[in-house]
Structure formats: C-alpha cells, structure tokens
Design a protein around this motif. Structure first.
Motif, PDB file in Angstrom:
ATOM      1  N   PHE A 182       0.834  -1.200   0.000  1.00 11.67           N
ATOM      2  CA  PHE A 182       0.000   0.000   0.000  1.00 11.67           C
ATOM      3  C   PHE A 182       0.870   1.252   0.000  1.00 11.67           C
ATOM      4  O   PHE A 182       0.525   2.269  -0.607  1.00 11.67           O
ATOM      5  CB  PHE A 182      -0.929   0.001   1.221  1.00 11.67           C
ATOM      6  CG  PHE A 182      -1.903   1.143   1.231  1.00 11.67           C
ATOM      7  CD1 PHE A 182      -3.033   1.130   0.426  1.00 11.67           C
ATOM      8  CD2 PHE A 182      -1.682   2.249   2.049  1.00 11.67           C
ATOM      9  CE1 PHE A 182      -3.930   2.196   0.430  1.00 11.67           C
ATOM     10  CE2 PHE A 182      -2.564   3.309   2.066  1.00 11.67           C
ATOM     11  CZ  PHE A 182      -3.707   3.286   1.248  1.00 11.67           C
ATOM     12  N   GLY A 183       2.009   1.175   0.669  1.00 13.89           N
ATOM     13  CA  GLY A 183       2.928   2.316   0.697  1.00 13.89           C
ATOM     14  C   GLY A 183       3.435   2.670  -0.692  1.00 13.89           C
ATOM     15  O   GLY A 183       3.516   3.850  -1.048  1.00 13.89           O
ATOM     16  N   THR A 184       3.793   1.641  -1.495  1.00 11.00           N
ATOM     17  CA  THR A 184       4.265   1.933  -2.859  1.00 11.00           C
ATOM     18  C   THR A 184       3.125   2.477  -3.723  1.00 11.00           C
ATOM     19  O   THR A 184       3.361   3.252  -4.644  1.00 11.00           O
ATOM     20  CB  THR A 184       4.861   0.671  -3.512  1.00 11.00           C
ATOM     21  OG1 THR A 184       3.888  -0.380  -3.507  1.00 11.00           O
ATOM     22  CG2 THR A 184       6.092   0.213  -2.776  1.00 11.00           C
ATOM     23  N   MET A 205     -10.242   8.036   2.513  1.00 10.33           N
ATOM     24  CA  MET A 205      -9.075   8.341   1.684  1.00 10.33           C
ATOM     25  C   MET A 205      -9.521   9.112   0.446  1.00 10.33           C
ATOM     26  O   MET A 205     -10.551   8.810  -0.176  1.00 10.33           O
ATOM     27  CB  MET A 205      -8.387   7.049   1.262  1.00 10.33           C
ATOM     28  CG  MET A 205      -7.100   7.271   0.495  1.00 10.33           C
ATOM     29  SD  MET A 205      -6.266   5.721   0.114  1.00 10.33           S
ATOM     30  CE  MET A 205      -4.770   6.345  -0.677  1.00 10.33           C
ATOM     31  N   ALA A 206      -8.742  10.139   0.083  1.00  6.63           N
ATOM     32  CA  ALA A 206      -9.101  10.982  -1.063  1.00  6.63           C
ATOM     33  C   ALA A 206      -7.847  11.385  -1.821  1.00  6.63           C
ATOM     34  O   ALA A 206      -6.755  11.442  -1.256  1.00  6.63           O
ATOM     35  CB  ALA A 206      -9.845  12.231  -0.586  1.00  6.63           C
ATOM     36  N   VAL A 207      -8.003  11.649  -3.106  1.00  8.71           N
ATOM     37  CA  VAL A 207      -6.888  12.091  -3.946  1.00  8.71           C
ATOM     38  C   VAL A 207      -7.315  13.321  -4.739  1.00  8.71           C
ATOM     39  O   VAL A 207      -8.501  13.524  -5.010  1.00  8.71           O
ATOM     40  CB  VAL A 207      -6.423  10.981  -4.916  1.00  8.71           C
ATOM     41  CG1 VAL A 207      -5.932   9.779  -4.152  1.00  8.71           C
ATOM     42  CG2 VAL A 207      -7.545  10.583  -5.882  1.00  8.71           C
ATOM     43  N   LYS A 208      -6.328  14.111  -5.100  1.00  8.81           N
ATOM     44  CA  LYS A 208      -6.594  15.294  -5.936  1.00  8.81           C
ATOM     45  C   LYS A 208      -5.569  15.325  -7.061  1.00  8.81           C
ATOM     46  O   LYS A 208      -4.380  15.513  -6.801  1.00  8.81           O
ATOM     47  CB  LYS A 208      -6.518  16.576  -5.108  1.00  8.81           C
ATOM     48  CG  LYS A 208      -6.858  17.828  -5.924  1.00  8.81           C
ATOM     49  CD  LYS A 208      -6.958  19.071  -5.057  1.00  8.81           C
ATOM     50  CE  LYS A 208      -5.597  19.537  -4.587  1.00  8.81           C
ATOM     51  NZ  LYS A 208      -5.653  20.855  -3.928  1.00  8.81           N
ATOM     52  N   TYR A 225     -12.735   0.724  -4.908  1.00  7.76           N
ATOM     53  CA  TYR A 225     -11.732   1.778  -4.742  1.00  7.76           C
ATOM     54  C   TYR A 225     -11.694   2.372  -3.332  1.00  7.76           C
ATOM     55  O   TYR A 225     -11.086   3.415  -3.136  1.00  7.76           O
ATOM     56  CB  TYR A 225     -11.964   2.878  -5.787  1.00  7.76           C
ATOM     57  CG  TYR A 225     -11.882   2.330  -7.191  1.00  7.76           C
ATOM     58  CD1 TYR A 225     -10.648   2.135  -7.813  1.00  7.76           C
ATOM     59  CD2 TYR A 225     -13.028   1.925  -7.861  1.00  7.76           C
ATOM     60  CE1 TYR A 225     -10.563   1.579  -9.071  1.00  7.76           C
ATOM     61  CE2 TYR A 225     -12.947   1.366  -9.129  1.00  7.76           C
ATOM     62  CZ  TYR A 225     -11.723   1.196  -9.728  1.00  7.76           C
ATOM     63  OH  TYR A 225     -11.637   0.627 -10.985  1.00  7.76           O
ATOM     64  N   THR A 226     -12.337   1.727  -2.368  1.00 10.59           N
ATOM     65  CA  THR A 226     -12.177   2.187  -0.989  1.00 10.59           C
ATOM     66  C   THR A 226     -10.776   1.806  -0.522  1.00 10.59           C
ATOM     67  O   THR A 226     -10.143   0.895  -1.073  1.00 10.59           O
ATOM     68  CB  THR A 226     -13.219   1.530  -0.064  1.00 10.59           C
ATOM     69  OG1 THR A 226     -12.978   0.118  -0.031  1.00 10.59           O
ATOM     70  CG2 THR A 226     -14.632   1.784  -0.550  1.00 10.59           C
ATOM     71  N   GLU A 227     -10.275   2.488   0.509  1.00 11.78           N
ATOM     72  CA  GLU A 227      -8.925   2.203   1.001  1.00 11.78           C
ATOM     73  C   GLU A 227      -8.800   0.740   1.433  1.00 11.78           C
ATOM     74  O   GLU A 227      -7.810   0.069   1.112  1.00 11.78           O
ATOM     75  CB  GLU A 227      -8.591   3.115   2.193  1.00 11.78           C
ATOM     76  CG  GLU A 227      -7.185   2.872   2.739  1.00 11.78           C
ATOM     77  CD  GLU A 227      -6.830   3.813   3.881  1.00 11.78           C
ATOM     78  OE1 GLU A 227      -5.844   3.513   4.590  1.00 11.78           O
ATOM     79  OE2 GLU A 227      -7.548   4.822   4.077  1.00 11.78           O
ATOM     80  N   ARG A 231      -6.262  -2.036  -0.327  1.00  9.62           N
ATOM     81  CA  ARG A 231      -5.268  -2.797   0.457  1.00  9.62           C
ATOM     82  C   ARG A 231      -5.435  -4.296   0.207  1.00  9.62           C
ATOM     83  O   ARG A 231      -4.443  -5.032   0.065  1.00  9.62           O
ATOM     84  CB  ARG A 231      -5.429  -2.487   1.946  1.00  9.62           C
ATOM     85  CG  ARG A 231      -4.946  -1.091   2.357  1.00  9.62           C
ATOM     86  CD  ARG A 231      -5.156  -0.867   3.845  1.00  9.62           C
ATOM     87  NE  ARG A 231      -4.719   0.444   4.278  1.00  9.62           N
ATOM     88  CZ  ARG A 231      -3.485   0.758   4.654  1.00  9.62           C
ATOM     89  NH1 ARG A 231      -2.551  -0.182   4.642  1.00  9.62           N
ATOM     90  NH2 ARG A 231      -3.189   1.990   5.050  1.00  9.62           N
ATOM     91  N   GLN A 232      -6.695  -4.754   0.150  1.00  4.84           N
ATOM     92  CA  GLN A 232      -6.956  -6.177  -0.089  1.00  4.84           C
ATOM     93  C   GLN A 232      -6.509  -6.590  -1.487  1.00  4.84           C
ATOM     94  O   GLN A 232      -5.939  -7.680  -1.668  1.00  4.84           O
ATOM     95  CB  GLN A 232      -8.450  -6.466   0.090  1.00  4.84           C
ATOM     96  CG  GLN A 232      -8.938  -6.351   1.522  1.00  4.84           C
ATOM     97  CD  GLN A 232     -10.453  -6.450   1.628  1.00  4.84           C
ATOM     98  OE1 GLN A 232     -11.161  -6.608   0.625  1.00  4.84           O
ATOM     99  NE2 GLN A 232     -10.964  -6.356   2.844  1.00  4.84           N
TER     100      GLN A 232
END
Length: 418
Positions: A182-184, A205-208, A225-227, A231-232
């Motif tokens: 998830f970090g990468t 979690m959100a992105v811009k 697309y949920t966090e 991760r899963q």
C-alpha cells in the motif's frame, strides 16, 4: 430543447407518435410555445436549464402501451398540469415500456422556475408515480437502492466517451496492478502528481489530481476503490490469490482521419487539438501535459464534430464561420415566415384531409428548421470555444517544451580517494 423533444417524440420509438401527448401545449408547436412562455415572462436566461427531461419505467410485460401512456399523461397532469407545459411520450423500443417527460422550466401561469431537487422527487414525483401505479394495480419499487451514477456519467460510459472519473478509475487500476505494498501505491500516486489524504485521522481516503480544485473520495468511485479494498487487492496480488483488476473501456483509441491537403486556420488548430487528445485517450499522453489534458478528453467528441464541420465547409477563420451563421439565420427567418400562416390555415380548415396535409407541410418545415438551428448552434459553439482550443494547445505545447528538472537527490559521499 429541440434535441430532447426530437428524441422523446421519435416516430420509431412511439409507434409513429401514436403515444405522444402535449399537456398545456400543442405537439406540433411544443417547442415554439415553450420559448414563447420564456419570452413572455422575460426568462430567457443564458446558462440556466431550458427544460427538464424525466423518465418513468414499468416492469417488463406488466402493462400495455396504451395504459402506460395513460398513466404518464395523468402523472404529468397531477404533477405539473397546473403551471407547466409538458410533452409526454411512451417508448416501445426497449424490453420495458417507459415514459419520457419534457418539461418547460418556466411556468406559463406565473413565470416561476421549476426547481428539481430531493424534496420534489421524494415528496411529489415518486409519491405521485407510486400512487398512480398502485391505482392501476402495477408494481412499485418498495426499497430503492442508494444513489446511482449521474446521468451524464452513465450515458458517457455507455457510449464509450471518456469521463474524468472513468479515467481516474483506470489510472488507479494501473497503479494498483504495479504496487507491491500500500505504501508503494501511495508513493506512485504522489509521483504522478496526486495530492493524497489518508491515515488514522482521515475518515475517507481521497486524492486530488494535479491541477484539480477538489479532492475526490476514492469510495465515490465505486466499491473497488475504498482504502480497505485497495489494500486487499494489493495484498491478494502479492500472494498470488488475486489477479490485477483491469477495467475494459469501449472505443479505446481515437485518431482523426488525416485530410489530404494542407490545413490552415481553425481547421489546423482543431486537428492539432484532436491529435493531442487522441494520444491521451489511447493511454500515450504527453508526459508533462497529462493532468492538464485529461479533463479536455471528455470534450473530444464534441470538438471532433466541430472539426468535421469546419473541414467539410472549408471554414478557416472566425469571419467565414460568422458569414455561415448569418446565412443560416436568414434561411431560418425565411422558412419560419413561410410556416407561420400554415398554423392558422390548419386551424380554420374544415376538411380532415386538408388539416392532415397542412400538418405534414408544417412538419416538413419544422424538420428543415430543426436541422438549420442545429447547424447554427454548431457555428456559435465554434466561435465561443475556438479561443479555448487555441489556449489549450498553446499551454500543452509550452509545458512539453519545458526542460526536464533534475529530480535526483545528490547521494552523500561515503569514500574519498586521494
């Protein structure tokens, strides 16, 4: 308004308009009457909705076309009949019968504007529709699911037209597919210019994307697309139990056909613009202008129509487009004047055959006028947006011509030989 009325009343969908009814307006002149209402109350408001387009569907096989249309007309009368002009059309071209409603946004009674919101939907529209269906012994949706997609997004995806959210899903799928942890995944998002909000103090979690004004919550893009699910997906890929998920989009590529002769003016500008957007749609965008161009891809097909029109009519600059627009206005004026007396003649005709013949003549004039008005709107759109197209092309080319910045950090010196 003309386009939506034309679609709703299409003869192939309504059994030669057998199941079309005007409420507070005549079918033959519905558009003109709606426009006259706006003019009478001085409500020709640029940028505001001209009309509303609604739907009412029935379960397959539970009703007849005649009954479905009867329900639709009665619904329109109960819901809007006291103040608004409405065209009701029952479509028979799908596996289920459904009614279309085209509602003038301005009231012919008091000039007020119709407000479409949650209160009007749950408090009136759905309530009246369900009541009517129960009166006729038909089924209703007892436990509706939550919000679906916005109509424009649903329609665009159905027709293979790119959307901002669709492109975002596609890019997230590609990043997830190449992420080991998830970090990468987060690092790759940031490397591509996204601002990222996540962590113990962030609920969603959100992105811009770079250049965007607002953050997009990943959960709003769908269940995949949920966090937690991302991760899963990454963990499943790492263990080999889950294959990378790749979304399939229709009409993936785009390339404007190459004209044979040298292009000039507006035509050359539009061709360059379409070429750039075509590369973005095919997944091979210019590296530095990708965020800038992604939003423009949603307009690709609209500008493709404008390019075809410019090329086919040899319109190379603003003056030639304006001349074409003026010629169309004159032709529209002449045809409108020729059609106008036919309405009075039809009203006064005593013979049914004469009225039918006059109706056909009016319909022929209306069809010609519809085509001319559509072309006139296309000219107006070109004049309004050519400057924007030029700005997009110039900015994208300027971004691509900028020298690369050295992003490598200088490593600390560990050994020194003397």
């Amino acid at each position: 308004m003309e386009a939506v009325l034309g679609y709703a009343t299409g003869i192939t969908k309504t059994e030669q308009m057998m199941y079309v009814t005007g409420v507070n307006c005549d079918l033959a002149t519905a558009r003109e009457e709606m426009v006259l209402t706006k003019e009478a109350w001085n409500r020709m408001e640029p940028g505001r909705a001209l009309a509303f387009h609604g739907y009412q569907s029935f379960a397959p096989g539970e009703t007849t076309p005649r009954q479905a249309h009867e329900i639709g007309v009665e619904f329109a009368r109960r819901m809007w009949g006291g103040r608004f002009q409405v065209v009701v059309a029952t479509h028979l071209d799908r596996g289920h019968l459904h009614n279309h409603f085209v509602l003038n946004s301005i009231s012919f009674v008091d000039g007020g504007r119709y407000h479409d919101n949650k209160a009007s939907y749950y408090g009136q529209i759905r309530k009246i529709s369900d009541t009517l269906c129960k009166e006729y012994g038909l089924s209703v949706v007892e436990h509706p699911k939550g919000r679906g997609k916005h109509y424009t997004e649903w329609k665009a995806e159905k027709e293979g037209v790119p959307t901002i959210r669709g492109q975002l899903r596609e890019e997230l799928d590609a990043i997830i597919a190449k992420s080991f942890t998830f970090g990468t995944f987060v690092e790759e998002l940031q490397r591509r210019g996204y601002a990222v909000k996540f962590g113990p103090n962030v609920t969603h979690m959100a992105v811009k994307p770079k250049g965007a004004q607002r953050f997009v919550r990943l959960k709003s893009l769908g269940a995949n697309y949920t966090e937690e699910v991302i991760r899963q997906r990454i963990a499943g890929q790492r263990s080999g139990t889950v294959k990378p998920f790749r979304r399939k989009y229709p009409n993936r590529g785009y390339k404007p056909s190459r004209p044979h002769k040298k292009l000039k003016g507006f035509i050359a500008l539009y061709y360059r613009y379409l070429y750039m957007l075509g590369k973005v749609k095919k997944g091979k965008p210019p590296k530095k202008a990708v965020f800038f161009l992604r939003k423009e891809v949603t307009k690709l097909e609209r500008y493709d129509r404008q390019f075809r029109y410019l090329y086919e009519n040899k319109l190379e600059d603003a003056s030639t487009v304006e001349s074409r627009q003026q010629a169309l206005e004159q032709e529209i004026r002449v045809l409108t004047e020729r059609r106008q007396p036919l309405y009075a003649q039809r009203k006064e005709a005593e013979n049914e055959n004469t009225r039918a013949a006059l109706s056909e003549e009016i319909a022929a004039f209306t069809a010609k006028l519809r085509k001319l008005r559509k072309e006139k709107r296309l000219c107006a759109a070109i004049l309004a947006t050519a400057g924007h197209v030029a700005e997009v092309v110039e900015q994208a080319e300027r971004l691509e011509s900028e020298p690369e910045k050295d992003t490598k950090q200088k490593q600390p010196e560990r050994f020194r030989l003397r």
